[in-house]
Design a protein around this motif. Structure first.
Motif, mmCIF file in Angstrom:
data_model
loop_
_atom_site.group_PDB
_atom_site.id
_atom_site.type_symbol
_atom_site.label_atom_id
_atom_site.label_comp_id
_atom_site.label_asym_id
_atom_site.label_seq_id
_atom_site.Cartn_x
_atom_site.Cartn_y
_atom_site.Cartn_z
ATOM 1 N N VAL A 274 27.435 36.107 43.375
ATOM 2 C CA VAL A 274 29.164 35.912 43.400
ATOM 3 C C VAL A 274 29.785 36.048 41.968
ATOM 4 O O VAL A 274 28.992 36.240 41.072
ATOM 5 N N THR A 275 30.922 36.339 42.244
ATOM 6 C CA THR A 275 31.603 36.908 40.962
ATOM 7 C C THR A 275 33.194 36.218 41.060
ATOM 8 O O THR A 275 33.367 35.653 42.366
ATOM 9 N N ALA A 276 33.915 35.484 40.240
ATOM 10 C CA ALA A 276 35.140 35.135 40.315
ATOM 11 C C ALA A 276 36.101 36.266 39.745
ATOM 12 O O ALA A 276 37.419 35.863 39.621
ATOM 13 N N CYS A 277 35.765 37.269 39.926
ATOM 14 C CA CYS A 277 36.517 38.400 39.526
ATOM 15 C C CYS A 277 36.585 39.428 40.589
ATOM 16 O O CYS A 277 35.565 40.016 40.954
ATOM 17 N N ALA A 278 37.751 39.686 41.030
ATOM 18 C CA ALA A 278 37.988 40.567 42.366
ATOM 19 C C ALA A 278 37.381 41.940 42.052
ATOM 20 O O ALA A 278 36.827 42.723 42.916
ATOM 21 N N THR A 279 37.673 42.471 40.963
ATOM 22 C CA THR A 279 37.342 43.701 40.678
ATOM 23 C C THR A 279 35.720 43.857 40.504
ATOM 24 O O THR A 279 35.154 45.042 40.634
ATOM 25 N N CYS A 280 35.096 43.181 39.861
ATOM 26 C CA CYS A 280 33.489 43.076 40.007
ATOM 27 C C CYS A 280 33.105 43.012 41.138
ATOM 28 O O CYS A 280 32.107 43.980 41.590
ATOM 29 N N GLY A 413 43.129 35.848 42.263
ATOM 30 C CA GLY A 413 41.862 35.661 42.100
ATOM 31 C C GLY A 413 41.115 36.922 41.365
ATOM 32 O O GLY A 413 39.987 37.245 41.487
ATOM 33 N N CYS A 414 41.718 37.468 40.225
ATOM 34 C CA CYS A 414 41.182 38.381 39.574
ATOM 35 C C CYS A 414 41.684 38.185 38.143
ATOM 36 O O CYS A 414 42.775 38.276 37.677
ATOM 37 N N PRO A 415 40.506 38.198 37.261
ATOM 38 C CA PRO A 415 41.326 38.114 35.793
ATOM 39 C C PRO A 415 42.037 39.189 35.118
ATOM 40 O O PRO A 415 42.897 38.997 34.428
ATOM 41 N N ALA A 416 41.964 40.361 35.605
ATOM 42 C CA ALA A 416 42.733 41.651 35.269
ATOM 43 C C ALA A 416 44.147 41.399 35.709
ATOM 44 O O ALA A 416 45.064 41.620 35.060
ATOM 45 N N CYS A 417 44.383 40.933 37.090
ATOM 46 C CA CYS A 417 45.627 40.644 37.467
ATOM 47 C C CYS A 417 46.191 39.376 36.691
ATOM 48 O O CYS A 417 47.384 39.524 36.282
ATOM 49 N N MET A 418 45.367 38.488 36.190
ATOM 50 C CA MET A 418 45.788 37.418 35.410
ATOM 51 C C MET A 418 46.315 37.750 34.020
ATOM 52 O O MET A 418 47.396 37.373 33.495
ATOM 53 N N LEU A 419 45.700 38.796 33.511
ATOM 54 C CA LEU A 419 46.147 39.407 32.472
ATOM 55 C C LEU A 419 47.485 39.955 32.280
ATOM 56 O O LEU A 419 48.319 39.850 31.637
ATOM 57 N N GLN A 420 47.429 40.998 33.543
ATOM 58 C CA GLN A 420 48.795 41.638 33.734
ATOM 59 C C GLN A 420 49.843 40.697 33.839
ATOM 60 O O GLN A 420 51.091 40.676 33.420
ATOM 61 N N ILE A 421 49.637 39.589 34.773
ATOM 62 C CA ILE A 421 50.925 38.690 35.086
ATOM 63 C C ILE A 421 51.117 37.884 33.834
ATOM 64 O O ILE A 421 52.435 37.643 33.685
ATOM 65 N N SER A 422 50.183 37.557 33.230
ATOM 66 C CA SER A 422 50.420 36.694 31.995
ATOM 67 C C SER A 422 51.479 37.522 31.004
ATOM 68 O O SER A 422 52.392 37.091 30.533
#
Lengths: 445, 464
Positions: A274-280, A413-422
């Motif tokens: 499992v991952t909590a990163c959609a991209t991974c 559900g993706c830390p990369a999206c979290m970065l961009q949205i932030s």
């Protein structure tokens, strides 16, 4: 191949060079021919909505690759540049009437063209020098942390972003999530717990962004898994899933990372990865099997097995473990939250209901959909570095959709999206908190 | 090659960012959705306002540069392929809805507005713009008007032509020409709008389009009827029309298409059925009930094996989702898809459907047939692989036979895709040589340098 490396190429030498490229590209022919040029990808491409240029949409890029293959023109650099101007969000593929494997074609073509043209020195330094060696990457991040305090200042307390203290060509006007003071691997180096009442044991693939920027999220995942008595195997020295390398066409680094992780995986038996990163998740589940035949048959078999077992954390919790139900929502106190579908979850893996189920499980929150919840946030990994203005314009549209929902929390559900949205919310001085669905679910337990 | 001085002038007029000269960019404006050879233009230009649009047209004329206008490039007959090179003019920066007038029920748009965007904007104001070509999510209104695009609602609501109230366009010299009006009635001057609609960019370049809007129907009712006999299905189509019922849509799918859709979408379609009819009636609630009852009666009387009426909006959506996925489902079967649109008077549908099946057998190629049976506009969809030369020859033979059959039944080569390059050499069969000569004289008078989308519709020569 000697011709390919000859730096003194002149016009006459171009022909055999192009022939060699055409030959390499022939493996794509059967997939390229599927595109019927209907142009329906124009409706869903976030980049095309910004620029309106045919070379930016899938049909145009596929035509360019076909043009190279058919030797209609001889400008591999021109094709390479345009091919790299893409978010790899997969919106086109998800909506393609004739089912063109757009992402597979683009990723393979990037690898072929990069092999042909060579990696740029900067990318070589980052990908080969750092990313392919997890220990060096970790150390570099720690140095970065020291500099971060000197060069940046807080920008938005609610979101937790920072921005440059003074004009910086590198940071521009970004509002970025700072590197965490203590990365997750320094907090918890490794874990290996037994399966409890869930009867399941999982490999937790942390991923770079969660480790270095959102370590609390990794802790949330572990807390949730512990709560459900899911055994966790999390060995030390995990690295990157390889997406930055393969999307830059760097097969060498990508292959190295795949092999590296397969060895780590072998150390223990587990039911799911499992991952909590959609991209991974999407990289391991989709791209690893797509590219592994370039390494070896035995690697392909192993990669296929891992891909079979790989799940997003929300999938695991909803369909394999079973969610805790948190009682009835209090409409007076419930916090409105909207959910952004990461492309790598919804379009790549078809996962959209599960993260929403995590949010709905917590009665302290009320889910309200934003318009076009699955419109790409515009980050696209290195796309953001190469085309920051475009990336921001796409991100701004996402920010407007989030704002339109009227919610005070946006989950994704993706830390990369979290970065961009932030970055986008912070630059608009919005007071909207960015969370991961697992975080919202963990708050319930 | 474009001479450098002219290139600089284009850059001054449009801004350097709207002038495209890179080979890679130009290659992406060399094709459209037709299965035809690509032709790379010398230059692509993107005007951002009316004034620069007019100046670009004039400059092309003064320099004898062929000019092909391109919207979304979804054309199915090669209308946007710049067959003589020259300039491809992109309209997608001219994408403003200038006015939606609810009181007088019209809209004024720039040519680059996407069809579905106008439809949504109009719907938000409680009005209705009916033309709904299959590519409406991306197609532009300029392209729709230039091609006289149709759609699923043609039977009851007509096609793009029926909604063009007025046009303001530039002639080859870049002068502004006005035709039609915002008024329902307008009896002044030649009906130039009538000539320009469907002229595929050969007679002028649209700047502003005035479109008629209508009130939306109060209610809809959708149903689908299953037939185990193809002839009975097509006879039902003819019977519905003969009984003076005009459904909003009356769509047909043959067994080949049904199976493809079912494999693709698992929508629960009857894979053994010879044909499906998808029917929607709309209008005043009382009339909808009455019409739906009559249609149901006719289907049963002529021999539908079963008929299902959509109970609610969700069921209705399901019916149309199946129809909308027809082309996608077929397209997934083979690399190359040739979507034809030969059209016959609706009473001839049974004969045409049989003929297409025979042609498929004779030429030994896969043809899935679906389409707008209610208006006689079928879409025989040929599935092939253009790399297979031998099969491709049989495909071309089949297409020609389909054309001949449609014409022999009193039909037309194209219901909604246009003539373009793909059908220009067959046009004489439909119209006779005198008609082509007449058209060429019009073209020569309006565009003496033959710069406006040359060779489309009327073929090569200006003098024959």
């Amino acid at each position: 191949m000697a011709v390919l490396n000859d730096k003194r190429l002149n016009e006459e030498d171009e022909m055999p060079k192009i022939k060699a490229l055409t030959k390499l590209m022939q493996e794509l022919e059967d997939q390229l021919v599927v595109c019927m040029r209907c142009g329906m990808c124009q409706a869903v491409c976030p980049l095309f909505r910004e620029t309106g240029l045919e070379a930016d949409v899938a049909r145009g890029k596929l035509a360019l690759l076909d043009g190279l293959l058919q030797e209609m023109f001889k400008d591999p650099q021109g094709v390479y540049d345009r091919l790299n101007k893409c978010l790899l969000c997969g919106s086109c593929a998800a909506n393609c009437p004739s089912g063109v494997s757009v992402l597979e074609i683009f990723i393979k073509a990037r690898a072929i063209l990069t092999g042909f043209m060579g990696l740029s020195p900067a990318r070589k330094l980052i990908l080969r020098g750092m990313l392919s060696r997890p220990e060096i990457f970790d150390r570099a991040a720690e140095w970065g942390l020291k500099f971060q305090k000197i060069f940046t200042r807080p920008a938005n307390e609610i979101i937790g972003t920072s921005c440059a203290r003074f004009v910086s060509p590198l940071l521009k006007d970004r509002h970025f999530m700072p590197l965490a003071t203590v990365p997750f691997h320094r907090q918890t180096a490794s874990l290996n717990t037994d399966k409890g009442r869930s009867g399941l044991k999982v490999f937790f693939f942390v991923g770079c962004l969660i480790d270095k920027i959102f370590p609390q999220l990794a802790q949330d995942v572990i807390d949730v898994l512990n709560y459900h008595e899911v055994g966790v195997f999390m060995p030390q020295k995990q690295g990157c899933c390889g997406i930055p390398a393969i999307s830059s066409g760097d097969l060498k680094t990508f292959n190295r990372l795949v092999r590296y992780h397969l060895e780590i995986f072998d150390a223990e038996k587990f039911d799911y990865m499992v991952t909590a990163c959609a991209t991974c998740t999407s990289t391991i589940k989709k791209i690893w099997p797509m590219m592994a035949d370039k390494i070896s048959d035995s690697i392909q078999t192993k990669v296929d097995e891992i891909a079979q077992k790989t799940l997003d954390i929300s999938q695991l919790l909803v369909s394999k473990v079973g969610l805790e139900k948190g009682g009835i929502e209090d409409s007076n106190t419930a916090v409105d939250v909207t959910f952004h579908d990461p492309c790598h979850l919804k379009k790549s893996l078809g996962v959209a209901a599960e993260p929403r189920a995590l949010i709905n499980a917590n009665p302290a929150y009320r889910l309200k959909e934003m318009p076009e919840a699955d419109w790409c946030c515009g980050l696209g990994g290195s796309f953001n570095l190469q085309h920051y203005k475009l990336s921001s314009n796409i991100g701004k549209l996402k920010r407007d959709y989030i704002k339109a929902s009227g919610c005070s929390v946006v989950a994704t559900g993706c830390p990369a999206c979290m970065l961009q949205i932030s970055d986008m919310m912070s630059r608009s001085a919005d007071k909207i908190v960015v969370k991961h669905p697992v975080e919202i679910y963990r708050e319930l337990l | 090659m474009i001479n450098p001085a002219l290139l600089r002038e284009f850059q001054t007029v449009l801004g350097a960012e709207n002038v495209f000269t890179d080979q890679a960019d130009l290659l992406t404006y060399s094709y459209d959705a037709a299965v035809l050879a690509a032709v790379v233009p010398a230059l692509a230009l993107r005007p951002v306002d009316s004034e620069s649009l007019s100046r670009v047209v004039r400059l092309c004329n003064e320099n004898q540069l062929p000019l092909t206008v391109r919207g979304a490039g979804t054309n199915l007959s090669g209308g946007t392929i710049p067959i003589r090179g020259g300039v491809v003019l992109l309209t997608n920066a001219l994408d403003k809805i200038l006015e939606i007038n609810s009181e007088d029920m019209y809209a004024i748009v720039q040519p680059g507005v996407v069809t579905a965007k106008l439809a949504a904007a109009v719907e938000a104001k409680g009005l209705f713009y009916p033309p709904d070509p299959g590519s409406q999510a991306v197609s532009t209104l300029g392209g729709n008007v230039a091609e006289n695009a149709g759609g699923l609602r043609g039977l009851k609501y007509g096609v793009t032509r029926d909604y063009v109230m007025g046009l303001q366009f530039f002639n080859a010299e870049g002068e502004s020409i006005k035709t039609g009006s915002k008024t329902v009635k307008c009896a002044t001057g030649y009906n130039l709008a009538g000539l320009l609609v469907g002229s595929e960019g050969t007679l002028g370049v649209f700047n502003e389009i005035t479109l008629k809007l209508i009130p939306p129907p109060a209610r809809q009712k959708a149903m689908f009827a299953v037939f185990n006999d193809m002839d009975r299905a097509s006879e039902t189509v003819a019977a519905v029309i003969a009984h003076r019922i005009v459904p909003a849509t009356l769509e047909f799918m043959d067994n080949f298409t049904i199976r493809a859709v079912e494999d693709f979408s698992r929508a629960g379609l009857p894979v053994d059925a010879a044909a499906l009819l998808l029917i929607e009636v709309d209008g005043h609630p009382a009339q909808v009930e009455e019409d739906a009852g009559k249609v149901e009666y006719l289907c049963r009387k002529i021999g539908a094996d079963s008929i299902r009426v959509a109970k609610d909006a969700a069921e209705r959506d399901k019916v149309w989702a199946a129809r909308r996925s027809a082309l996608s489902a077929l397209a997934k079967l083979k690399p190359t898809v040739v979507l034809e649109d030969a059209t016959v008077p609706r009473s001839k549908i049974p004969e045409m459907v049989r003929a297409i099946q025979d042609i498929s057998k004779q030429c030994d190629i896969s043809i899935g047939t679906f389409g707008h049976a209610g208006d006689g506009n079928l879409h025989p969809t040929i599935l092939t692989d253009r790399r297979d030369k031998e099969e491709w020859e049989r495909v071309e033979a089949a297409i020609e036979t389909i054309f001949d059959k449609a014409l022999s039944l009193g039909g037309t080569l194209s219901g909604e895709h246009g003539t373009g390059i793909a059908k220009s050499c067959f046009l004489e069969k439909e119209t006779g040589l005198a008609t082509i000569r007449y058209s060429r004289r019009i073209k020569a008078a309006m565009d003496p340098n033959n710069i406006l989308n040359p060779e489309k519709i009327i073929g090569y020569s200006n003098t024959r």
